[in-house]
Design a protein around this motif. Structure first.
Motif: not given
Length: 509
Positions: A312-317, A324-332, A435-440, A444-447
């Motif tokens: 999954g996603n990685l820790k910083r140093s 990195y999440p997604f928007t819950g969709y991919n185009m319309v 992995l999804m449940n852990e990384d959620l 970091v969501f886009n406000p």
């Protein structure tokens, strides 16, 4: 990427409006709306035969002929701009609803505002309130969103290479770099030559903050996902020290040969090739690429194919983790007004799409034709007759094309789940949810996802390319970090300052 002027897009929108205003809905246009549906959608392989079994089955279900323009995914952004700047917009178009060309056309009236219109269609109404908000353009809904998991970023790695070199799965960015260096320098394929590299990156067809490997890495370093708060204001993620740190780090990879040398030009349609051919050992992308690669290895050698792992996603140093999440969709899927001109015609199209996204339709789009290329066993679709060329054609049409017309089934709404035939693929599928449940927890969501700044629409065609182009030039060594910073300043000077102010104002409302 071809750049189209705002004037040309505005003219196209005006043409569409004139067509609507100048016609009372004559019989020819009503007949087209009633009997045929024109569609444009992305393609990930060989285009389906319009007279093929799958298309015939879909047409029978919805009671309309389909005239579909399939566009290779790598070309879809450019083709969308061309189409939106023309007088030949299809009835239904898969679009990036946040793209400046589309927003300008939609706000000029070239596409139907579907706000409040979808709730009476059981297969079109939003399945998730937050995702529905994410798809909005300043409070309006211009399309039916295509559902995707909320978090599916990860790193696909050659498991056999890890084992050969005695390496563990990376959990931090430093460990990832160590793996990439080993894959490049320690002959993981055992051929006695230094002809491998760690990470495979393609030419990315999207702009900044479009889920590219670069965007994911920048988020790991703590950069905002698109927009983020700094000192009480929202700023674009590329105007942060973390963005520069991430790209400084990745530029070192390029310099040392840890990344494929053709990363700036590699067609994303060929992204898997180097991995399977033993040239590169890691891909940063959506999790389902792991099962795709497993399938490709299985095709090569059904007795020895368990060569893929997923992290999954990685820790910083410093140990902090930003996922990195997604928007819950991919185009319309948006509906044009060029031929669908009246509320009655719109209702016909929505009824058709509601049938298309029904359980029966979702099965056709996602699984294929029951009894032909698959059989149902409980909640699973089990492949059938996969060696038959006619069945392969059906499976191609599903996997490479028609699944792109589904708005619900990719996350298990309506269609059957694919039951992998082997233990390795089953274990990989199970890993997705873990992995999804852990990384959620650290997503970091886009406000600013639900707002579109007016200046981003009017000047977006020029502004949108500045940062991704500069980033590639910096990574490849063509420009210095100071020159990269100068391009960020150029973005502000060319309209970005207004965009930042408008975004802050719109989010505050």
């Amino acid at each position: 990427m071809t750049i189209f002027s705002s004037r040309r897009v505005a003219l196209a929108a005006s043409v569409a409006l004139l067509a609507v205003a100048g016609c009372s809905g004559g019989s020819d246009d009503q007949g087209q709306a009633a009997d045929e549906l024109t569609v444009m959608a992305p393609l990930f392989g060989t285009a389906p035969d319009p007279g093929g079994e799958l298309q015939q089955a879909v047409e029978k279900l919805i009671g309309k002929k389909l005239k579909i323009t399939w566009v290779p995914n790598a070309e879809y952004g450019d083709k969308s701009n061309v189409t939106l700047a023309s007088d030949k917009i299809p009835d239904v178009m898969v679009v990036n609803e946040k793209g400046p060309s589309f927003v300008k056309a939609a706000e000029a009236g070239a596409f139907w505002d579907l706000t409040g219109k979808l709730d009476k269609y059981p297969n079109l109404k939003p399945a998730n309130e937050q995702t529905a908000k994410n798809t909005m353009t300043n409070g309006k809904t211009y399309g039916i969103y295509r559902v995707r998991p909320l978090l599916r970023s990860g790193i696909v790695i050659r498991k056999d290479w890890l084992a050969k070199l005695g390496l563990k799965e990376p959990q931090t960015v430093d460990e990832l770099r160590a793996v990439a260096k080993a894959f490049t320098e320690q002959d993981p394929d055992g051929n006695g030559k230094k002809d491998t590299y760690g990470l495979i990156v393609p030419k990315w067809p999207g702009n900044y903050a479009s889920a590219s490997p670069y965007d994911v890495i920048e988020t790991w370093f703590g950069a905002p996902n698109g927009w983020g708060e700094r000192d009480g204001k929202l700023v674009p993620g590329f105007d942060t020290p973390e963005f520069l740190a991430a790209n400084r780090w990745l530029r070192g990879w390029v310099t040392e040969g840890l990344v494929n040398p053709d990363f700036a030009t590699l067609d994303s349609a060929n992204w898997n090739d180097a991995f399977v051919q033993g040239k590169g050992g890691m891909i940063i992308d959506v999790n389902v690429r792991a099962t795709q690669l497993l399938d490709l290895f299985k095709e090569k050698n059904p007795k020895d194919f368990d060569k893929v792992t997923l992290v999954g996603n990685l820790k910083r140093s410093d140990g902090q983790k930003f996922s990195y999440p997604f928007t819950g969709y991919n185009m319309v899927m948006a509906i044009s007004k060029q031929h669908v001109r009246t509320e009655d015609q719109l209702a016909q199209v929505l009824q058709t799409l509601d049938k298309l996204e029904s359980k029966e339709g979702s099965i056709l789009l996602t699984n294929g034709i029951e009894g032909r290329n698959f059989k149902a066993e409980g909640e699973f679709a089990v492949p059938l007759n996969q060696d038959d060329p006619k069945i392969k054609a059906i499976q191609n049409d599903v996997d490479k094309a028609f699944i792109q017309l589904g708005t619900r089934a990719s996350v298990g709404l309506g269609a059957y789940r694919l039951r992998p035939a082997d233990e390795a693929s089953r274990a990989m599928r199970d890993k997705f949810d873990v992995l999804m449940n852990e990384d959620l927890k650290t997503a970091v969501f886009n406000p600013a996802l639900g707002v579109i700044a007016p200046t981003a629409v009017s000047k977006g065609q020029t502004l949108d390319t500045i940062i991704p182009d500069a980033r590639i030039k910096y990574l490849s060594g063509a420009i210095t970090e100071d020159q990269l910073k100068a391009q960020i300043k150029r973005w502000y000077d060319a309209g970005g300052t207004q965009i930042a102010q408008e975004v802050n104002d719109l989010v505050a409302k």
